[in-house]
Motif scaffolding. Sequence first.
Motif, PDB file in Angstrom:
ATOM      1  N   GLU A  10      45.091  44.043  42.038  1.00 12.40           N
ATOM      2  CA  GLU A  10      44.876  45.426  41.635  1.00 12.40           C
ATOM      3  C   GLU A  10      44.059  45.484  40.342  1.00 12.40           C
ATOM      4  OE1 GLU A  10      45.777  47.986  43.425  1.00 12.40           O
ATOM      5  OE2 GLU A  10      46.907  46.834  44.917  1.00 12.40           O
ATOM      6  N   ARG A  11      43.701  46.685  39.936  1.00  8.30           N
ATOM      7  CA  ARG A  11      43.009  46.885  38.669  1.00  8.30           C
ATOM      8  C   ARG A  11      43.954  46.771  37.488  1.00  8.30           C
ATOM      9  NH1 ARG A  11      40.936  52.679  39.386  1.00  8.30           N
ATOM     10  NH2 ARG A  11      40.405  52.428  37.186  1.00  8.30           N
ATOM     11  N   ALA A  12      45.239  46.792  37.746  1.00 10.44           N
ATOM     12  CA  ALA A  12      46.225  46.769  36.669  1.00 10.44           C
ATOM     13  C   ALA A  12      46.150  45.462  35.884  1.00 10.44           C
ATOM     14  CB  ALA A  12      47.628  46.960  37.237  1.00 10.44           C
TER      15      ALA A  12
ATOM     16  N   MET B  12      49.481  50.546  36.703  1.00 11.20           N
ATOM     17  CA  MET B  12      48.130  51.078  36.516  1.00 11.20           C
ATOM     18  C   MET B  12      48.090  52.039  35.333  1.00 11.20           C
ATOM     19  SD  MET B  12      45.656  50.246  38.859  1.00 11.20           S
ATOM     20  CE  MET B  12      44.764  51.695  39.447  1.00 11.20           C
TER      21      MET B  12
ATOM     22  N   ARG C  78      44.891  49.072  32.775  1.00 13.79           N
ATOM     23  CA  ARG C  78      44.063  48.733  33.928  1.00 13.79           C
ATOM     24  C   ARG C  78      42.626  48.576  33.458  1.00 13.79           C
ATOM     25  NH1 ARG C  78      44.974  54.146  34.031  1.00 13.79           N
ATOM     26  NH2 ARG C  78      43.136  55.486  34.055  1.00 13.79           N
ATOM     27  N   THR C  79      41.804  48.060  34.335  1.00 11.93           N
ATOM     28  CA  THR C  79      40.378  48.063  34.065  1.00 11.93           C
ATOM     29  C   THR C  79      39.760  49.275  34.738  1.00 11.93           C
ATOM     30  OG1 THR C  79      40.005  46.634  35.995  1.00 11.93           O
ATOM     31  CG2 THR C  79      40.175  45.568  33.843  1.00 11.93           C
ATOM     32  N   CYS C  80      38.831  49.888  34.051  1.00 11.65           N
ATOM     33  CA  CYS C  80      38.064  51.005  34.596  1.00 11.65           C
ATOM     34  C   CYS C  80      36.639  50.486  34.701  1.00 11.65           C
ATOM     35  CB  CYS C  80      38.168  52.201  33.662  1.00 11.65           C
ATOM     36  SG  CYS C  80      37.095  53.593  34.089  1.00 11.65           S
TER      37      CYS C  80
ATOM     38  N   GLY D  85      44.014  53.397  30.811  1.00 15.49           N
ATOM     39  CA  GLY D  85      45.454  53.588  30.790  1.00 15.49           C
ATOM     40  C   GLY D  85      45.956  53.652  29.353  1.00 15.49           C
TER      41      GLY D  85
ATOM     42  N   ARG E 255      48.174  43.423  32.379  1.00 18.99           N
ATOM     43  CA  ARG E 255      49.296  43.429  31.454  1.00 18.99           C
ATOM     44  C   ARG E 255      48.871  42.723  30.170  1.00 18.99           C
ATOM     45  NH1 ARG E 255      51.620  38.459  31.144  1.00 18.99           N
ATOM     46  NH2 ARG E 255      51.092  36.967  32.800  1.00 18.99           N
TER      47      ARG E 255
ATOM     48  N   ARG F 260      45.239  39.980  34.646  1.00 24.64           N
ATOM     49  CA  ARG F 260      45.266  40.860  35.807  1.00 24.64           C
ATOM     50  C   ARG F 260      46.588  40.700  36.560  1.00 24.64           C
ATOM     51  NH1 ARG F 260      40.489  43.323  36.918  1.00 24.64           N
ATOM     52  NH2 ARG F 260      38.586  42.420  36.047  1.00 24.64           N
TER      53      ARG F 260
ATOM     54  N   ASP G 147      37.525  48.306  40.002  1.00 27.09           N
ATOM     55  CA  ASP G 147      37.970  47.102  39.297  1.00 27.09           C
ATOM     56  C   ASP G 147      36.782  46.233  38.882  1.00 27.09           C
ATOM     57  OD1 ASP G 147      37.171  45.887  41.656  1.00 27.09           O
ATOM     58  OD2 ASP G 147      39.089  44.909  42.040  1.00 27.09           O
TER      59      ASP G 147
END
Length: 236
Positions: free
Chosen positions: A211-213, A114, A118-120, A126, A215, A207, A32
């Motif tokens: 989590e990395r997720a 996710m 998400r952030t990578c 995603g 929206r 965010r 993240d």
Amino acid sequence: MTAKDSRSPGLAALASLVADETRAACLLALLDGRAWTAGELARRAGVAPSTLSEHLGKLVAGGLLTEERQGRHRYVRLADARVAQLVEDLAAQVPAGSGVRPRTLREASAGSAMARGRTCYDHLAGRLGIAVTDALTERGLLRQDTGFALTDAGVEWFGRQGITLDRKGRRPLARACLDWTERRPHLAGVAGAALCRHALDTGWCARIGTERAVRVTPSGRRALWESLGIEAGALG
């Protein structure tokens, strides 16, 4: 007899660092792009703090993580973008469906979030990341035929959006990163990081929890439609 490649010991040592489920869980969580405390990572990995501390020591010594201390707290993060690329590329090689199935509705919902976006490390991934990458490509702003590269029109597009591209360092302007849920490449590199930062700073994306997720917000949906023609359905 052929001489052994001098890089063999180093490669074996690097592989051994990743070849542990607890350390792998830490590396994936740190994708993240933020700093985590040892306690937070211990809870994520499901091990005792004392056990986690030993693993973190190995990852720091191996150059995969960096650490800093603030008071009694120990924070760690991925060492740099190259480490993030290594972890994401390895994760993308894991066969689909081979992971542990969600045990609760909450875990299933988190997994779906996710996959949507998400952030990578520091760029978008995603279905969101793929949608943005496809839109940039379809409009001639990004080339994928000879490796990822921004076109002149692409550089101008970033400028019109008010997104600064820092091209002073050694990091590539655009790079393909294989998406482990979509099994297709999304945009990384300087451009990918700048676009992700812009999306979060302007409120295009938000965010979800810790989590990395992420929206896409209503304003983000409008902005992505107006600037890249991305329809809401493509964003999951």
